[in-house]
Motif scaffolding. Structure first.
Motif, PDB file in Angstrom:
ATOM      1  N   PHE A 123       0.870  -1.175   0.000  1.00  0.00           N
ATOM      2  CA  PHE A 123       0.000   0.000   0.000  1.00  0.00           C
ATOM      3  C   PHE A 123       0.906   1.223   0.000  1.00  0.00           C
ATOM      4  O   PHE A 123       1.564   1.505   1.003  1.00  0.00           O
ATOM      5  CB  PHE A 123      -0.902   0.014   1.237  1.00  0.00           C
ATOM      6  CG  PHE A 123      -1.848  -1.141   1.304  1.00  0.00           C
ATOM      7  CD1 PHE A 123      -3.008  -1.146   0.548  1.00  0.00           C
ATOM      8  CD2 PHE A 123      -1.582  -2.242   2.106  1.00  0.00           C
ATOM      9  CE1 PHE A 123      -3.883  -2.214   0.598  1.00  0.00           C
ATOM     10  CE2 PHE A 123      -2.453  -3.310   2.167  1.00  0.00           C
ATOM     11  CZ  PHE A 123      -3.606  -3.294   1.409  1.00  0.00           C
ATOM     12  N   TRP A 124       0.970   1.915  -1.105  1.00  0.00           N
ATOM     13  CA  TRP A 124       1.812   3.112  -1.169  1.00  0.00           C
ATOM     14  C   TRP A 124       0.941   4.292  -1.569  1.00  0.00           C
ATOM     15  O   TRP A 124       0.345   4.306  -2.632  1.00  0.00           O
ATOM     16  CB  TRP A 124       2.958   2.936  -2.169  1.00  0.00           C
ATOM     17  CG  TRP A 124       3.975   4.006  -1.961  1.00  0.00           C
ATOM     18  CD1 TRP A 124       4.022   5.224  -2.546  1.00  0.00           C
ATOM     19  CD2 TRP A 124       5.065   3.951  -1.053  1.00  0.00           C
ATOM     20  NE1 TRP A 124       5.071   5.939  -2.061  1.00  0.00           N
ATOM     21  CE2 TRP A 124       5.739   5.186  -1.144  1.00  0.00           C
ATOM     22  CE3 TRP A 124       5.546   2.995  -0.158  1.00  0.00           C
ATOM     23  CZ2 TRP A 124       6.868   5.480  -0.382  1.00  0.00           C
ATOM     24  CZ3 TRP A 124       6.671   3.287   0.586  1.00  0.00           C
ATOM     25  CH2 TRP A 124       7.313   4.507   0.473  1.00  0.00           C
ATOM     26  N   GLN A 125       0.873   5.274  -0.679  1.00  0.00           N
ATOM     27  CA  GLN A 125       0.016   6.434  -0.917  1.00  0.00           C
ATOM     28  C   GLN A 125       0.732   7.412  -1.840  1.00  0.00           C
ATOM     29  O   GLN A 125       1.713   8.036  -1.453  1.00  0.00           O
ATOM     30  CB  GLN A 125      -0.311   7.120   0.416  1.00  0.00           C
ATOM     31  CG  GLN A 125      -1.308   8.266   0.294  1.00  0.00           C
ATOM     32  CD  GLN A 125      -2.699   7.773  -0.056  1.00  0.00           C
ATOM     33  OE1 GLN A 125      -3.160   6.786   0.476  1.00  0.00           O
ATOM     34  NE2 GLN A 125      -3.359   8.458  -0.950  1.00  0.00           N
ATOM     35  N   ASN A 126       0.287   7.510  -3.058  1.00  0.00           N
ATOM     36  CA  ASN A 126       0.884   8.482  -3.969  1.00  0.00           C
ATOM     37  C   ASN A 126       0.526   9.898  -3.549  1.00  0.00           C
ATOM     38  O   ASN A 126      -0.588  10.166  -3.110  1.00  0.00           O
ATOM     39  CB  ASN A 126       0.391   8.257  -5.403  1.00  0.00           C
ATOM     40  CG  ASN A 126       1.134   7.122  -6.078  1.00  0.00           C
ATOM     41  OD1 ASN A 126       2.290   6.874  -5.779  1.00  0.00           O
ATOM     42  ND2 ASN A 126       0.456   6.423  -6.970  1.00  0.00           N
ATOM     43  N   ALA A 127       1.478  10.795  -3.693  1.00  0.00           N
ATOM     44  CA  ALA A 127       1.215  12.192  -3.365  1.00  0.00           C
ATOM     45  C   ALA A 127       0.226  12.781  -4.370  1.00  0.00           C
ATOM     46  O   ALA A 127       0.227  12.421  -5.550  1.00  0.00           O
ATOM     47  CB  ALA A 127       2.518  12.991  -3.396  1.00  0.00           C
ATOM     48  N   VAL A 128      -0.603  13.669  -3.868  1.00  0.00           N
ATOM     49  CA  VAL A 128      -1.540  14.360  -4.757  1.00  0.00           C
ATOM     50  C   VAL A 128      -0.728  15.250  -5.691  1.00  0.00           C
ATOM     51  O   VAL A 128       0.186  15.951  -5.250  1.00  0.00           O
ATOM     52  CB  VAL A 128      -2.526  15.211  -3.933  1.00  0.00           C
ATOM     53  CG1 VAL A 128      -3.437  16.017  -4.845  1.00  0.00           C
ATOM     54  CG2 VAL A 128      -3.341  14.311  -3.016  1.00  0.00           C
ATOM     55  N   PRO A 129      -0.982  15.216  -6.997  1.00  0.00           N
ATOM     56  CA  PRO A 129      -0.211  16.053  -7.925  1.00  0.00           C
ATOM     57  C   PRO A 129      -0.211  17.508  -7.488  1.00  0.00           C
ATOM     58  O   PRO A 129      -1.262  18.080  -7.199  1.00  0.00           O
ATOM     59  CB  PRO A 129      -0.950  15.872  -9.261  1.00  0.00           C
ATOM     60  CG  PRO A 129      -1.613  14.538  -9.140  1.00  0.00           C
ATOM     61  CD  PRO A 129      -1.990  14.398  -7.696  1.00  0.00           C
ATOM     62  N   ALA A 130       0.975  18.075  -7.396  1.00  0.00           N
ATOM     63  CA  ALA A 130       1.101  19.454  -6.930  1.00  0.00           C
ATOM     64  C   ALA A 130       0.839  20.418  -8.083  1.00  0.00           C
ATOM     65  O   ALA A 130       1.141  20.137  -9.236  1.00  0.00           O
ATOM     66  CB  ALA A 130       2.493  19.681  -6.358  1.00  0.00           C
ATOM     67  N   SER A 131       0.278  21.550  -7.742  1.00  0.00           N
ATOM     68  CA  SER A 131       0.071  22.599  -8.748  1.00  0.00           C
ATOM     69  C   SER A 131       1.295  23.503  -8.773  1.00  0.00           C
ATOM     70  O   SER A 131       2.072  23.561  -7.811  1.00  0.00           O
ATOM     71  CB  SER A 131      -1.183  23.409  -8.422  1.00  0.00           C
ATOM     72  OG  SER A 131      -1.097  23.948  -7.119  1.00  0.00           O
ATOM     73  N   LEU A 132       1.470  24.204  -9.884  1.00  0.00           N
ATOM     74  CA  LEU A 132       2.600  25.120 -10.007  1.00  0.00           C
ATOM     75  C   LEU A 132       2.448  26.271  -9.019  1.00  0.00           C
ATOM     76  O   LEU A 132       1.326  26.694  -8.716  1.00  0.00           O
ATOM     77  CB  LEU A 132       2.671  25.677 -11.428  1.00  0.00           C
ATOM     78  CG  LEU A 132       2.967  24.691 -12.559  1.00  0.00           C
ATOM     79  CD1 LEU A 132       2.866  25.396 -13.909  1.00  0.00           C
ATOM     80  CD2 LEU A 132       4.346  24.075 -12.399  1.00  0.00           C
ATOM     81  N   PRO A 133       3.542  26.805  -8.492  1.00  0.00           N
ATOM     82  CA  PRO A 133       3.443  27.990  -7.633  1.00  0.00           C
ATOM     83  C   PRO A 133       2.737  29.127  -8.366  1.00  0.00           C
ATOM     84  O   PRO A 133       2.922  29.289  -9.584  1.00  0.00           O
ATOM     85  CB  PRO A 133       4.919  28.338  -7.362  1.00  0.00           C
ATOM     86  CG  PRO A 133       5.649  27.044  -7.522  1.00  0.00           C
ATOM     87  CD  PRO A 133       4.925  26.318  -8.619  1.00  0.00           C
ATOM     88  N   PRO A 134       1.908  29.905  -7.667  1.00  0.00           N
ATOM     89  CA  PRO A 134       1.177  31.007  -8.321  1.00  0.00           C
ATOM     90  C   PRO A 134       2.125  31.963  -9.039  1.00  0.00           C
ATOM     91  O   PRO A 134       3.163  32.352  -8.492  1.00  0.00           O
ATOM     92  CB  PRO A 134       0.480  31.700  -7.144  1.00  0.00           C
ATOM     93  CG  PRO A 134       0.334  30.639  -6.107  1.00  0.00           C
ATOM     94  CD  PRO A 134       1.562  29.775  -6.235  1.00  0.00           C
ATOM     95  N   GLY A 135       1.782  32.303 -10.275  1.00  0.00           N
ATOM     96  CA  GLY A 135       2.585  33.234 -11.058  1.00  0.00           C
ATOM     97  C   GLY A 135       3.686  32.580 -11.868  1.00  0.00           C
ATOM     98  O   GLY A 135       4.459  33.268 -12.536  1.00  0.00           O
ATOM     99  N   LEU A 136       3.766  31.242 -11.836  1.00  0.00           N
ATOM    100  CA  LEU A 136       4.840  30.546 -12.551  1.00  0.00           C
ATOM    101  C   LEU A 136       4.295  29.870 -13.805  1.00  0.00           C
ATOM    102  O   LEU A 136       3.218  29.281 -13.790  1.00  0.00           O
ATOM    103  CB  LEU A 136       5.490  29.510 -11.630  1.00  0.00           C
ATOM    104  CG  LEU A 136       6.731  28.792 -12.170  1.00  0.00           C
ATOM    105  CD1 LEU A 136       7.738  28.561 -11.054  1.00  0.00           C
ATOM    106  CD2 LEU A 136       6.376  27.462 -12.822  1.00  0.00           C
ATOM    107  N   MET A 137       5.043  29.971 -14.898  1.00  0.00           N
ATOM    108  CA  MET A 137       4.700  29.304 -16.156  1.00  0.00           C
ATOM    109  C   MET A 137       5.933  28.601 -16.710  1.00  0.00           C
ATOM    110  O   MET A 137       7.053  29.065 -16.508  1.00  0.00           O
ATOM    111  CB  MET A 137       4.219  30.308 -17.211  1.00  0.00           C
ATOM    112  CG  MET A 137       2.858  30.910 -16.995  1.00  0.00           C
ATOM    113  SD  MET A 137       2.300  31.788 -18.501  1.00  0.00           S
ATOM    114  CE  MET A 137       3.629  32.984 -18.750  1.00  0.00           C
ATOM    115  N   VAL A 138       5.709  27.489 -17.418  1.00  0.00           N
ATOM    116  CA  VAL A 138       6.771  26.827 -18.185  1.00  0.00           C
ATOM    117  C   VAL A 138       6.269  26.682 -19.611  1.00  0.00           C
ATOM    118  O   VAL A 138       5.253  26.029 -19.846  1.00  0.00           O
ATOM    119  CB  VAL A 138       7.127  25.451 -17.594  1.00  0.00           C
ATOM    120  CG1 VAL A 138       8.223  24.796 -18.439  1.00  0.00           C
ATOM    121  CG2 VAL A 138       7.587  25.568 -16.145  1.00  0.00           C
ATOM    122  N   ILE A 139       6.956  27.334 -20.558  1.00  0.00           N
ATOM    123  CA  ILE A 139       6.557  27.280 -21.971  1.00  0.00           C
ATOM    124  C   ILE A 139       7.532  26.353 -22.690  1.00  0.00           C
ATOM    125  O   ILE A 139       8.739  26.614 -22.744  1.00  0.00           O
ATOM    126  CB  ILE A 139       6.563  28.675 -22.629  1.00  0.00           C
ATOM    127  CG1 ILE A 139       5.574  29.596 -21.923  1.00  0.00           C
ATOM    128  CG2 ILE A 139       6.210  28.573 -24.096  1.00  0.00           C
ATOM    129  CD1 ILE A 139       6.202  30.540 -20.940  1.00  0.00           C
TER     130      ILE A 139
END
Length: 671
Positions: A123-139
């Motif tokens: 039983f391995w609890q996967n971490a909830v997918p994290a959101s990007l820090p506010p104001g950050l973008m990757v293009i």
């Protein structure tokens, strides 16, 4: 000779068995994973994890030799992995063949020995997918391979005296500045001395493209080019507020990299920056979050994306592998600031350092003032520090565990003020539900699959008389008047059925009791290493869920409020004014109503300087001024005070009261 061979084989088998048993104990002690003696479909493979250099592709090839692999789980940073076969026979075949087998790690050329054990289930609890820090973008793919080649060729790393000087300062990477020189002695730029030549022409064309597509609002006038070899990195830092304006953009050339972002509350997000991608930091992500690159030769990434996934790296143990780093060059563009920074993050802003000092609140004199005080100095604070607070609250207290395990099977139990839910899963034979005033802490409970909801302890939306038991651990001391504290106890009693019990813990004023200092006071005089562990929130905390930060040097001594107590050893001082004193951490209490600091750690200096960073040694004056300090309100209880409050209610009786490592504790029974 035959006898000698038999002896060697026997000796080797004994060694493998010894190591196998040691691996069993280590897994149980550190991870709570129980190995079993009979064969199952699932195996745990020690020494074959991402944490010690085994990549997914190599391990998959090894285990697939013995049968159909249904699942391969590789937890991040762990030296073991789990494999599940289609049949028990296949798993047993792998167990017999791989136990004690020596293999060479493909990525490191190092030999390791595998030790295998059976497990019932994984039983391995996967971490909830994290959101990007506010104001950050990757293009992604913002430039073509041809444009990348031309930009890399535009930088001449040879024959430049300035570059050689910079290399002496930054031994762990090559760096070159355009537009303005960054001064590493004060982490700022000399705005009156622009460098001749400006930015390379190809960079001007790239910036025009970014402006046209709306990725930036203002054209940068400063460029820092860094070249990293595998194994090199950059310490966590925030680019100096007074040096540069809001938007900071960074172009990744030559190779991909994982960059780590960290919020002051301890929340971290790992973000993959693909080759030829643009990182844009603005607002909160630029001003409040630190960013850095951990020095290592491999990154943990999603295997299915093979390093081309834009966004956060999630802890999907069924899809993680190692990715070898290659030489990466970053082009980081900034606009030099011409006026002091006036951002909304003064706690980490060097322009506003020391300008905004929050006035100490006064002791509440009515219900409205009490509610306002608790909102600002309890509710709001725990919302801010929830992630960091939760990371320090993982060890259940033995006597509370004892209480929960003594309850009959099938009991309905409410944990009022459950925090991160560390007691909600103690006894699986109970039906437990938690509630807390902090939404962020309740969200953490949800991530652990616990039942919890948001509410105030003064008004719990549970039917009267429906609970067999309740617990209230380190909660009631956050209510700022005697009437509100009593109302909280009355609310606990309302939830109980007749004969039901409630366990209450509150922080004690007497941190030295019967000639014994509490763990809270003892840790003040611990070793340097111990204090470092406490300061960073990684050590096991004493039995009080209100552990302050022992390094906070800006805390004033407690001035004390009016108190009629004559308890020995409390040293209660007469009132000087109605303002709440700030408690000095790891010391005895001199007032019952205090503000206790929670100090979020700032950046610490690491090997290799970092451009544009505000970095100070841990514990230094500058580090403490730049690290947010939150003050939490507490009313610490005198001996007999909690018991007396409970006895004032005619619907309950005190079954037991005791002192437990700096806390006063009561067990109530509903009449």
């Amino acid at each position: 000779k035959t006898s000698e061979d038999h002896f060697k084989v026997h000796k080797m088998k004994k060694k493998v068995l010894r190591k196998q048993i040691r691996a069993q104990h280590t897994l149980m002690r550190h991870e709570g994973i129980e190995c079993i003696s009979h064969a199952t479909q699932s195996l745990v493979i020690a020494n074959a994890g991402l944490g010690n250099g085994m990549n997914r592709h190599q391990l998959l090839r090894i285990v697939e030799e013995y049968g159909l692999v249904e699942t391969l789980l590789m937890p991040p940073n762990k030296p073991y992995s789990f494999v599940k076969y289609g049949t028990t026979e296949e798993a047993k075949k792998a167990f017999d063949a791989l136990n004690g087998k020596e293999v060479t790690l493909e990525d490191f050329g190092q030999n390791i020995v595998l030790y295998i054990n059976f497990v019932e289930k994984v039983f391995w609890q996967n971490a909830v997918p994290a959101s990007l820090p506010p104001g950050l973008m990757v293009i992604e793919k913002i430039i073509s391979p041809e444009e990348e080649r031309r930009m890399l060729e535009s930088i001449d790393w040879t024959g430049d005296e300035d570059t050689q000087n910079a290399q002496k300062t930054l031994k762990h990477r090559r760096v070159k500045h355009f537009g303005y020189e960054f001064c590493y002695d004060n982490n700022n730029v000399d705005k009156d001395k622009p460098l001749p030549g400006g930015l390379p022409e190809i960079c001007d064309l790239f910036l025009e493209k970014c402006l046209k597509q709306g990725y930036i609002k203002h054209k940068p006038d400063q460029l820092t080019v860094n070249q990293y070899e595998p194994g090199q990195g950059i310490p966590p830092h925030i680019d100096t507020h007074s040096a540069f304006d809001d938007e900071i953009i960074s172009l990744s050339l030559g190779a991909e990299i994982v960059m780590d972002f960290k919020h002051p509350d301890g929340h971290t997000v790992a973000i993959l920056l693909p080759r030829c991608s643009l990182l844009v930091m603005a607002g909160e992500s630029r001003y409040l979050w630190t960013h850095g690159i951990t020095p290592r030769k491999y990154d943990v990434i999603q295997a299915s994306e093979l390093g081309q996934k834009v966004g956060t790296i999630t802890a999907d143990v069924g899809d993680l592998t190692l990715n070898r780093r290659e030489t990466r060059t970053s082009f980081t563009f900034r606009k030099v600031r011409r006026s002091p920074c006036n951002c909304i993050y003064p706690s980490v802003c060097d322009s506003q350092k020391g300008q905004q000092r929050q006035a100490q609140p006064s002791f509440p004199h009515n219900e409205m003032e009490a509610s306002k005080l608790e909102q600002e100095y309890v509710h709001n604070v725990y919302e801010e520090i929830a992630t960091h607070f939760s990371s320090t609250r993982h060890s259940p207290w033995p006597r509370i565990v004892e209480f929960l395990r003594s309850l009959p099977k099938g009991s309905i139990v409410a944990d009022v003020g459950c925090g991160n839910g560390k007691y909600l899963g103690i006894n699986e034979d109970l039906y437990m539900v938690g509630c807390d005033r902090s939404k962020n802490l309740v969200d953490i409970c949800g991530e652990k699959n616990f039942q919890a909801f948001v509410c105030d302890a003064l008004s719990v939306p549970i039917r009267s008389g429906s609970c067999d038991a309740c617990i209230s651990i380190a909660v009631i001391h956050h209510f700022s008047t005697a009437e509100r504290r009593l109302a909280t106890i009355r609310e606990l009693a309302r939830l109980l059925r007749p004969g039901g019990t409630a366990l209450i813990y509150v922080w004690a004023m007497e941190q030295e009791y019967k000639n014994q200092k509490s763990k809270y006071l003892k840790e003040k005089n611990g070793s340097k290493d111990t204090e470092e562990e406490i300061n960073t929130g990684t050590a096991q905390r004493p039995l009080s869920d209100q552990m302050p930060d022992s390094s906070s040097k800006d805390s004033a001594c407690s001035d004390g409020l009016l108190n009629d107590s004559k308890n020995e050893g409390c040293d209660v001082r007469p009132v000087t004014d109605s303002r709440l004193p700030v408690h000095t951490n790891r010391t005895s209490f001199h007032s019952q109503d205090v503000l206790v600091p929670w100090h979020l750690k700032g950046a610490t200096k690491m090997k290799g300087e970092s451009p544009d960073a505000v970095l100070f040694p841990a514990g230094s004056k500058e580090s403490q001024e730049l690290s947010p300090v939150f003050h939490r309100y507490y009313h610490v209880f005198r001996e007999g005070e909690l018991e007396a409050a409970c006895r004032s209610l005619d619907c309950v009786r005190v079954r037991k009261s005791y002192y437990d490592q700096g806390n006063w504790c009561v067990v109530l029974e509903k009449l």
